[in-house]
Design an enzyme around this catalytic site. Sequence first.
Site, mmCIF file in Angstrom:
data_model
loop_
_atom_site.group_PDB
_atom_site.id
_atom_site.type_symbol
_atom_site.label_atom_id
_atom_site.label_comp_id
_atom_site.label_asym_id
_atom_site.label_seq_id
_atom_site.Cartn_x
_atom_site.Cartn_y
_atom_site.Cartn_z
ATOM 1 N N LEU A 229 27.701 48.633 56.550
ATOM 2 C CA LEU A 229 29.108 48.733 56.184
ATOM 3 C C LEU A 229 29.219 49.203 54.747
ATOM 4 O O LEU A 229 28.506 48.711 53.860
ATOM 5 C CB LEU A 229 29.793 47.382 56.352
ATOM 6 N N ARG B 159 31.318 53.766 47.963
ATOM 7 C CA ARG B 159 30.187 53.638 47.028
ATOM 8 C C ARG B 159 29.113 54.619 47.497
ATOM 9 O O ARG B 159 28.080 54.220 48.039
ATOM 10 C CB ARG B 159 29.664 52.206 46.990
ATOM 11 N N ASN C 176 34.304 52.288 56.021
ATOM 12 C CA ASN C 176 35.463 51.395 56.027
ATOM 13 C C ASN C 176 36.609 51.886 55.168
ATOM 14 O O ASN C 176 37.636 51.221 55.086
ATOM 15 C CB ASN C 176 35.033 49.997 55.554
ATOM 16 N N ASN D 172 40.592 49.169 57.122
ATOM 17 C CA ASN D 172 39.573 48.534 56.290
ATOM 18 C C ASN D 172 39.487 47.064 56.668
ATOM 19 O O ASN D 172 40.362 46.263 56.330
ATOM 20 C CB ASN D 172 39.941 48.698 54.813
ATOM 21 N N ARG E 186 32.169 45.411 60.927
ATOM 22 C CA ARG E 186 30.716 45.270 60.871
ATOM 23 C C ARG E 186 30.142 44.858 62.224
ATOM 24 O O ARG E 186 29.011 45.221 62.568
ATOM 25 C CB ARG E 186 30.348 44.227 59.812
ATOM 26 N N ASP F 197 24.247 47.638 49.589
ATOM 27 C CA ASP F 197 23.528 47.394 48.335
ATOM 28 C C ASP F 197 22.371 46.417 48.521
ATOM 29 O O ASP F 197 21.843 45.893 47.552
ATOM 30 C CB ASP F 197 24.481 46.863 47.258
ATOM 31 N N GLU G 114 33.303 37.060 57.069
ATOM 32 C CA GLU G 114 32.877 37.535 58.388
ATOM 33 C C GLU G 114 31.476 37.038 58.735
ATOM 34 O O GLU G 114 31.150 36.800 59.902
ATOM 35 C CB GLU G 114 32.959 39.061 58.451
ATOM 36 N N ASP G 115 30.618 36.868 57.724
ATOM 37 C CA ASP G 115 29.270 36.363 57.993
ATOM 38 C C ASP G 115 29.298 34.900 58.401
ATOM 39 O O ASP G 115 28.529 34.460 59.271
ATOM 40 C CB ASP G 115 28.385 36.575 56.765
ATOM 41 N N ARG H 6 35.713 31.028 50.703
ATOM 42 C CA ARG H 6 34.722 30.647 51.704
ATOM 43 C C ARG H 6 34.825 29.159 52.050
ATOM 44 O O ARG H 6 34.563 28.755 53.194
ATOM 45 C CB ARG H 6 33.324 31.024 51.223
#
Length: 919
Positions: free
Chosen positions: A668, A672, A697, A723, A728, A746, A832-833, A876
């Site tokens: 995703l 960048r 995205n 977006n 993902r 990254d 999302e994780d 979170r």
Amino acid sequence: MTGYAMLRSGGAGNGGQTCMLRWSNRIRLTWLSFTLFIILVFFPLIAHYYLTTLDEADEAGKRIFGPRAGSELCEVKHVLDLCRIRESVSEELLQLEAKRQELNSEIARLNLKIEACKKSIENAKQDLLQLKNVISQTEHSYKELMAQNQPKLSLPIRLLPEKDDAGLPPPKAMSGCRLHNCFDYSRCPLTSGFPVYVYDSDQFAFGNYLDPLVKQAFQATTRTNIYVTENADVACLYVILVGEMQEPVVLRPADLEKQLHSLPHWRTDGHNHVIINLSRKSDTQNLLYNVSTGRAMVAQSTFYAAQYRAGFDLVVSPLVHAMSEPNFMEIPPQVPVKRKYLFTFQGEKIESLRSSLQEARSFEEEMEGDPPADYDDRIIATLKAVQDSKLDQVLVEFTCKNQPKPSLPTEWALCGEREDRLELLKLSTFALIITPGDPRLVISSGCATRLFEALEVGAVPVVLGEQVQLPYQDMLQWNEAALVVPKPRVTEVHFLLRSLSDSDLLAMRRQGRFLWETYFSTTDSIFNTVLAMIRTRIQIPAAPIREEVAAEIPHRSGKAAGTDPNMADNGDLDLGPVETEPPYASPKYLRNFTLTVTDFYRSWNSAPGPFHLFPHTPFDPVLPSEAKFLGSGTGFRPIGGGAGGSGKEFQAALGGNVPREQFTVVMLTYEREEVLMNSLERLNGLPYLNKVVVVWNSPKLPSEDLLWPDIGVPIMVVRTEKNSLNNRFLPWNEIETEAILSIDDDAHLRHDEIMFGFRVWREARDRIVGFPGRYHAWDLPHQSWLYNSNYSCELSMVLTGAAFFHKYYAYLYSYVMPQAIRDMVDEYINCEDIAMNFLVSHVTRKPPIKVTSRWTFRCPGCPQALSHDDSHFHERHKCINFFVRVYGYMPLLYTQFRVDSVLFKTRLPHDRTKCFKFI
């Protein structure tokens, strides 16, 4: 003067004078010419002679004009440089000439070699052509042999009877209808796809009397169902909605029967028809009683024994939430396990049969003779005795404080409003459901409503009366979510309830929540469950679940990417033979039409058999992949595979089911480009990589002059509609492998780490396997859950910024997981994780697997990321607590298990002596 005058005057002497003048002129010219000749010839000779004589007379060292030797000339100072240059040029010319001759010789040799190569190429072409011919002939011969030795398989012929075709001969009594004698299988071949035609109720007279909410909800769900077709001629099943009726409309059975028999595709006996009667009220009358339904199936919440045809008709749940989705925030949590009351019951019987307790007979005496008409009085006495004993706090009320709800004879009427009943059930560990006293009443709408409400708020149902037919009983394992106790054992109910352990109780409550969400909660779930029941009964495979079609963004590939030595250095880690062939996906899923009779696995929230192959959804879709999870997802049955065993290469042995396998990288990114290009270049030369799917995205397309690296495998750039971090986990159709490596743009991982993680995932295919571990913790002062990223030996989550998971979970995340969770991910652009970890732990009841000692994976020097925001951790924390509310409990599980290679060097801090590492 006189002579001249005389000459001009032409006198006698003029002739002689003229001749003399001419002669003198001639002499002058001759002399002048001779003089010039002497000067031009002799003077240079004389000068040369003089100079030579003069030069010889002088000393040798003072000669100026005489000839000199070459060596003497070079001794002159101003010509020494010129001499050196001449000598150098001469030497170079000699060398060039020698080199030219050498090159000419080399050219001649190469020309000879070229000619030889041309001859070799021609010979190789001839050999290749001959080999192709041999291969073609061999393939042709092989096909002929296969055709001779194997029968040709073709799809079954679709039989479409005429409109007036009665089909099968009728059974002796319609009450004896079963699938084998009342259902026309010829209209539903295995390859038909199970098309369903839904009648428009508004076109029939009874449609005007239907409850508007029920009718609107039913029409809305049929418009979106994947099996519904508008072509009635090819339909396998015909569905008609006949209830619930508006009050105070009463439709006579004869009128309803006449209208049913006039349906366009009824075909005299109604075979392959399903008549659905949905109820919203507990007093819904048995609308189809005394109505001849022929060979049509009946799906409703109220049945009499004489009417119900086991294995043919369907008992459905009531339609409580007609036009609205259930609010997960109002559903109580599943913990604590024990609630205020051990069990509760509220109800009132308006009309009952004669009590067997009026006679002085014991239970044993009653069982020896004819069965008693009613046990309800004995049940009342027993439950009141438990309440009066005060051994446990229970609440039983057999008289409603307000007017009870209308109910059928011998049925326990509901008390109060729905909100009041739910509040009491939220305080109840168990909810008693007393079945109707009349044994002729197999199931009633009021009894089904009690069951629905108990499952909704997490009160474990205790059904008194084993004769009752619970909804979808022939397909669902109700003993995993409820207790069904015969009425004669009412005196043992208290002991039975107290004997359940907390873990068993929580498992039953969790299973009940799952059944309620999947099969009862909405109109969609009820209609889809009815279709899934029938489709499973006639053994037609489910339609494959849809995949997300990838809209590719065109891009240009640049020069071949180099391999970062730090990324590609595998050290001494040998993972086995590396697949060097072109990229290939795992074997494609092929429709297995014998799937419904193969072995399967069951788990804590699974339905039996093939009815529920896909967790949390009743339409039983088939995954378009090489393998499938069965049951709730914890059971995993691969289709195909290798034998494995000692001596096999690890591709064939590892995992035990897929001889050759690769994985797909899903990355995703958002505006960048430089960071993305660097990350893609680091994947160059990565073994077992099938494809890279870049999820773009950003609404802004990549730069037109951007050159994408050529890493040896396809790079698919996918455009998204918005977006969202949920993108993902979309099940893109470009993902052809089971294994997905979800990785941030990254992330900085070495090749050996990725390969090792892939190897571990192959051994634990139903779990998340990744690198950065995190854990949740309970905040005692604030009574809430916290997200923690500090280094710890204990973990409960693995971040999907660098983790492997099965594509199966992409379908669950995108289409099955509650929409409220995806909405919160979009709202916070975060979590999302965490949502994926919640989902997998909820389905499998297993923690994730962390590999290597790596705790962070961000690349140094990369631009600012979302996780660096100050509000990141606060969001979170909120996400974890919200997800717990949606699921009703905390599904994350702690583990200290970590998988490392023996070649990884692990540095443990001195204060972490209780860590466990498995190698």
